[in-house]
Structure formats: C-alpha cells, structure tokens
Motif scaffolding. Structure first.
Motif, mmCIF file in Angstrom:
data_model
loop_
_atom_site.group_PDB
_atom_site.id
_atom_site.type_symbol
_atom_site.label_atom_id
_atom_site.label_comp_id
_atom_site.label_asym_id
_atom_site.label_seq_id
_atom_site.Cartn_x
_atom_site.Cartn_y
_atom_site.Cartn_z
ATOM 1 N N UNK A 5 0.842 -1.198 0.000
ATOM 2 C CA UNK A 5 0.000 0.000 0.000
ATOM 3 C C UNK A 5 0.880 1.251 0.000
ATOM 4 N N UNK A 6 0.522 2.229 -0.820
ATOM 5 C CA UNK A 6 1.197 3.527 -0.830
ATOM 6 C C UNK A 6 0.251 4.538 -0.183
ATOM 7 N N UNK A 7 0.757 5.275 0.802
ATOM 8 C CA UNK A 7 -0.106 6.205 1.549
ATOM 9 C C UNK A 7 0.563 7.570 1.606
ATOM 10 N N UNK A 8 -0.159 8.615 1.203
ATOM 11 C CA UNK A 8 0.375 9.977 1.368
ATOM 12 C C UNK A 8 -0.145 10.560 2.685
ATOM 13 N N UNK A 9 0.596 11.511 3.224
ATOM 14 C CA UNK A 9 0.201 12.091 4.509
ATOM 15 C C UNK A 9 0.305 11.076 5.625
ATOM 16 N N UNK A 10 1.297 10.169 5.505
ATOM 17 C CA UNK A 10 1.418 9.050 6.458
ATOM 18 C C UNK A 10 2.140 9.447 7.740
ATOM 19 N N UNK A 11 2.548 10.710 7.847
ATOM 20 C CA UNK A 11 3.300 11.136 9.030
ATOM 21 C C UNK A 11 2.426 11.528 10.208
ATOM 22 N N UNK A 12 1.112 11.462 10.059
ATOM 23 C CA UNK A 12 0.225 11.928 11.135
ATOM 24 C C UNK A 12 -1.186 11.381 10.909
ATOM 25 N N UNK A 13 -2.017 11.514 11.926
ATOM 26 C CA UNK A 13 -3.466 11.346 11.815
ATOM 27 C C UNK A 13 -3.956 10.080 11.117
ATOM 28 N N UNK B 162 5.311 15.234 3.601
ATOM 29 C CA UNK B 162 6.309 16.315 3.505
ATOM 30 C C UNK B 162 7.015 16.486 4.856
ATOM 31 N N UNK B 163 6.458 15.884 5.912
ATOM 32 C CA UNK B 163 7.031 15.980 7.262
ATOM 33 C C UNK B 163 7.902 14.734 7.515
ATOM 34 N N UNK B 164 9.224 14.912 7.352
ATOM 35 C CA UNK B 164 10.142 13.765 7.447
ATOM 36 C C UNK B 164 10.130 13.146 8.846
ATOM 37 N N UNK B 165 10.021 13.974 9.875
ATOM 38 C CA UNK B 165 10.064 13.455 11.252
ATOM 39 C C UNK B 165 8.831 12.598 11.537
ATOM 40 N N UNK B 166 7.677 13.091 11.149
ATOM 41 C CA UNK B 166 6.432 12.331 11.348
ATOM 42 C C UNK B 166 6.471 11.009 10.603
ATOM 43 N N UNK B 167 7.019 11.067 9.412
ATOM 44 C CA UNK B 167 7.119 9.886 8.563
ATOM 45 C C UNK B 167 8.010 8.820 9.220
ATOM 46 N N UNK B 168 9.143 9.275 9.753
ATOM 47 C CA UNK B 168 10.081 8.338 10.391
ATOM 48 C C UNK B 168 9.419 7.693 11.611
ATOM 49 N N UNK B 169 8.639 8.489 12.345
ATOM 50 C CA UNK B 169 7.935 7.955 13.524
ATOM 51 C C UNK B 169 6.936 6.868 13.110
ATOM 52 N N UNK C 217 9.009 1.482 3.178
ATOM 53 C CA UNK C 217 9.879 2.502 2.592
ATOM 54 C C UNK C 217 9.236 3.863 2.853
ATOM 55 N N UNK C 218 10.071 4.893 2.980
ATOM 56 C CA UNK C 218 9.535 6.231 3.247
ATOM 57 C C UNK C 218 10.090 7.227 2.230
ATOM 58 N N UNK C 219 9.277 8.199 1.876
ATOM 59 C CA UNK C 219 9.717 9.249 0.946
ATOM 60 C C UNK C 219 9.198 10.595 1.426
ATOM 61 N N UNK D 129 9.321 4.744 -8.054
ATOM 62 C CA UNK D 129 10.232 4.261 -6.996
ATOM 63 C C UNK D 129 9.582 3.136 -6.172
ATOM 64 N N UNK D 130 8.296 3.329 -5.859
ATOM 65 C CA UNK D 130 7.565 2.336 -5.052
ATOM 66 C C UNK D 130 7.564 0.989 -5.770
ATOM 67 N N UNK D 131 7.293 1.030 -7.076
ATOM 68 C CA UNK D 131 7.248 -0.215 -7.842
ATOM 69 C C UNK D 131 8.649 -0.839 -7.912
ATOM 70 N N UNK D 132 9.669 0.006 -8.081
ATOM 71 C CA UNK D 132 11.047 -0.521 -8.135
ATOM 72 C C UNK D 132 11.432 -1.146 -6.790
ATOM 73 N N UNK D 133 11.045 -0.498 -5.687
ATOM 74 C CA UNK D 133 11.442 -0.990 -4.355
ATOM 75 C C UNK D 133 10.625 -2.194 -3.892
ATOM 76 N N UNK D 134 9.334 -2.212 -4.240
ATOM 77 C CA UNK D 134 8.441 -3.244 -3.690
ATOM 78 C C UNK D 134 8.058 -4.309 -4.722
ATOM 79 N N UNK D 135 8.386 -4.066 -5.979
ATOM 80 C CA UNK D 135 8.041 -5.037 -7.027
ATOM 81 C C UNK D 135 6.597 -4.936 -7.488
ATOM 82 N N UNK D 136 5.867 -3.959 -6.991
ATOM 83 C CA UNK D 136 4.472 -3.759 -7.404
ATOM 84 C C UNK D 136 3.724 -3.009 -6.301
#
Ligand SMILES: NC(=O)c1ccc[n+]([C@@H]2O[C@H](COP(=O)([O-])OP(=O)(O)OC[C@H]3O[C@@H](n4cnc5c(N)ncnc54)[C@H](O)[C@@H]3O)[C@@H](O)[C@H]2O)c1
Length: 277
Positions: free
Chosen positions: A9-17, A38-45, A57-59, A75-82
């Motif tokens: 699954x690819x999710x945007x805004x995954x750093x919060x809420x 866009x919030x790298x710290x939230x994403x890492x958490x 994977x995080x972007x 990139x997602x497809x390259x990293x995850x194969x689909x």
C-alpha cells in the motif's frame, strides 16, 4: 481487494493522523508499506511504529509536486516489485471568508487537496492495473458533501475530490478494470488537521473569536479516533464501497443534506451565528 496480507500500500500524509493510523492497521494485517509525507520526522515515527515485520519505505514528498509524485510511484514499484493500494490522504485545511481569502490561498489548498489526489491517482493507476488487482482510496471530507461558512477553499477542494473519484469509479467499471475506487468522507477525526490549518484573520471578524479560540472550537468537533477512521476505511475497501462516511457527525450531516438540500445552509449558518463569541 479482499485481503491486504502480502500486498503493498502507498499512503500519502502518512506522518500523522488518518494516514499514520492506516499505515499501522495495514502493517498489522501484513501489508507492506510505501509511506510519503512532507514531514520527514512524522514519517520516520510512523515507519518506526509500523515495525520490522513488513517492508516499509519512506519518501519525503510534497503531493502538490507533480513530477515528485510520479517519480515516487515509479520508486515504489522498483522498491516493492508492485503496488496494490494507493491512499491519497495528505491534506490541509484553510478558513476565512471568501471575500478575504486570496487567489494564492485557493491555489495552495487546491494544489494539495485536489491536484495531489489527481497526481496520486494518475501516477499509481497504471501500476495498480499491472498488478492485476488494486484500489484507489481518495480522502474527501463530509465537507465534500455539505458546505459551511468560512471554508470555501476547503469545501471546493473536497467537492472536487468527490466528483473526480465518483467519476473515476464509474470509468473503471465501464472499462472492466481490475482496479476500483472509494471516496472517503470523514466527519471530525482527532488529528493535527486543525493545528496545521491556515486561519485567516477574517474568521475573527465573522465569528467574534480570536484565531486560537476558533482553532480550539474546531478541535472540539474532532471526536472520532484516527484508528476508528482507518478501520472504517479498510472495511470499505474490502466491501468495495463507493463512498465511506466516518463518524456519527458525518451520517447526521449527510442525512441533513439529503432532507434539506438547499435549506441546510441556513441551518449551518444559524448554528455558527449562535456561537458568536
Ligand atoms: N481530521 C478530520 O477531521 C478530517 C475530516 C475530514 C477529512 N479529513 C481529511 O483527511 C486527510 C488526512 O488528514 P488528518 O486529519 O489525518 O490530518 P493531519 O494533519 O493529522 O495529517 C495530514 C498529513 O498530511 C501531510 N501533508 C500536508 N500537506 C502535504 C503535502 N503537500 N504533501 C505531503 N504531505 C502533506 C501532513 O504533513 C500530515 O502528516 C486530509 O485530506 C483531510 O482533509 C480530515
């Protein structure tokens, strides 16, 4: 999609809420994750909370940047194969009277809330089709079903997401695609949306409340937990629902609009006026 296990699954805004809650629920079901914010710290958490049992994977990504979103999908497809599921969730809020919001304010919110969803859908759709099964989930709002004063930019962006997604769903059906689409309309969810909102000074003139008090009032209306929202969204995907309403407030507002498609506006304005500070 009937199962998320061993899917990606690819999710945007995954750093919060809601985005974070979706990531954690999907991780619990054994779904691999491509997370963006866009919030790298939230994403890492979020990535740390999702745990080591699945591939994450995080972007760092601005969904308003067309090239970056298309690059991320590749990139997602390259990293995850689909990839099987995309959740176009990243979003912002804006309040102020239509007379005082600038054109740049409207461009800012449409670029993120509407164009971000269109880019995410278009960038991932060919990859979902290539996977042989897939689902697009786009986050509108209950304010994509009913309008309210001081939210013309937010309302416009969320109505646009609804129109785009409802038509997309029909296109996918018409063309016999293996991919489906769901439009999500949350009521108030307890996230950082109010804290990160742009609040124009005209809100104070219109409501008699200082910006802080208006934000606090907005926050008091956020009653459903993000985890509950995530559960409702994933159940909706499993059932292939066209639209998903989240929270009792969303159901009440949706019923009010069906019953009183024009008059509801007078009721909403009356409620806001009665709460003038
Ligand atoms: N919370 C609610 O009451 C509510 C109600 C209806 C709809 N929604 C919608 O749900 C979605 C998720 O919001 P939330 O409530 O979880 O809010 P949130 O503020 O907790 O999370 C939103 C996330 O999106 C990210 N984001 C914002 N702009 C971005 C951009 N340009 N590029 C990449 N990431 C970006 C933020 O950094 C944040 O991590 C939004 O689309 C919002 O409009 C929320």
């Amino acid at each position: 999609m009937k199962t998320f296990t061993d899917r990606t699954a690819a999710i945007t805004g995954a750093g919060s809420g809601i985005g974070r809650a979706l990531a954690l629920r999907l991780a619990g079901e054994g779904c691999h994750l491509a997370l963006a914010d866009r919030d790298a710290a939230g994403l890492a958490e979020t990535a740390a909370l999702a745990g080591p049992q699945i591939r994450v994977t995080t972007s760092e990504l601005d969904v308003a940047d067309e090239k970056a979103v298309f690059g991320w999908a590749d990139e997602v497809v390259a990293d995850h194969g689909g990839v099987h599921l995309v959740v176009n969730n990243a979003g912002v809020a804006l309040s102020g009277t239509a007379g005082s919001l600038s054109l740049d304010d409207y461009r800012w919110i449409m670029d993120i809330n509407f164009w971000g969803v269109v880019y995410g859908t278009k960038a991932f759709l060919p990859h979902l089709e290539a996977a042989g099964e897939g689902h697009v989930v786009n986050l509108s709002s209950i304010f994509g079903v009913a309008a309210q004063p001081l939210m013309s930019g937010y309302n416009a962006s969320k109505y646009a997401v609804r129109g785009f997604t409802e038509s997309l769903r029909q296109d996918l059906e018409l063309t016999g695609s293996a991919v489906s689409a769901t439009c999500v309309h949350p009521g108030g969810i307890r996230t950082n949306i109010a804290k990160s909102a742009r609040v124009h000074a005209s809100v104070t003139a219109a409501t008699g409340k200082a910006t802080d008090a208006a934000t606090a009032e907005f926050e008091r209306m956020l009653n459903t937990t993000p985890d509950r929202a995530a559960r409702t969204i994933l159940d909706g995907v499993r059932r292939n629902q066209r639209r998903v309403l989240i929270g009792p407030d969303a159901w009440v507002i949706d019923s009010m609009v069906r019953l009183l498609p024009a008059t509801y506006q007078r009721i909403v304005t009356g409620v806001v006026r009665s709460r003038r500070g």
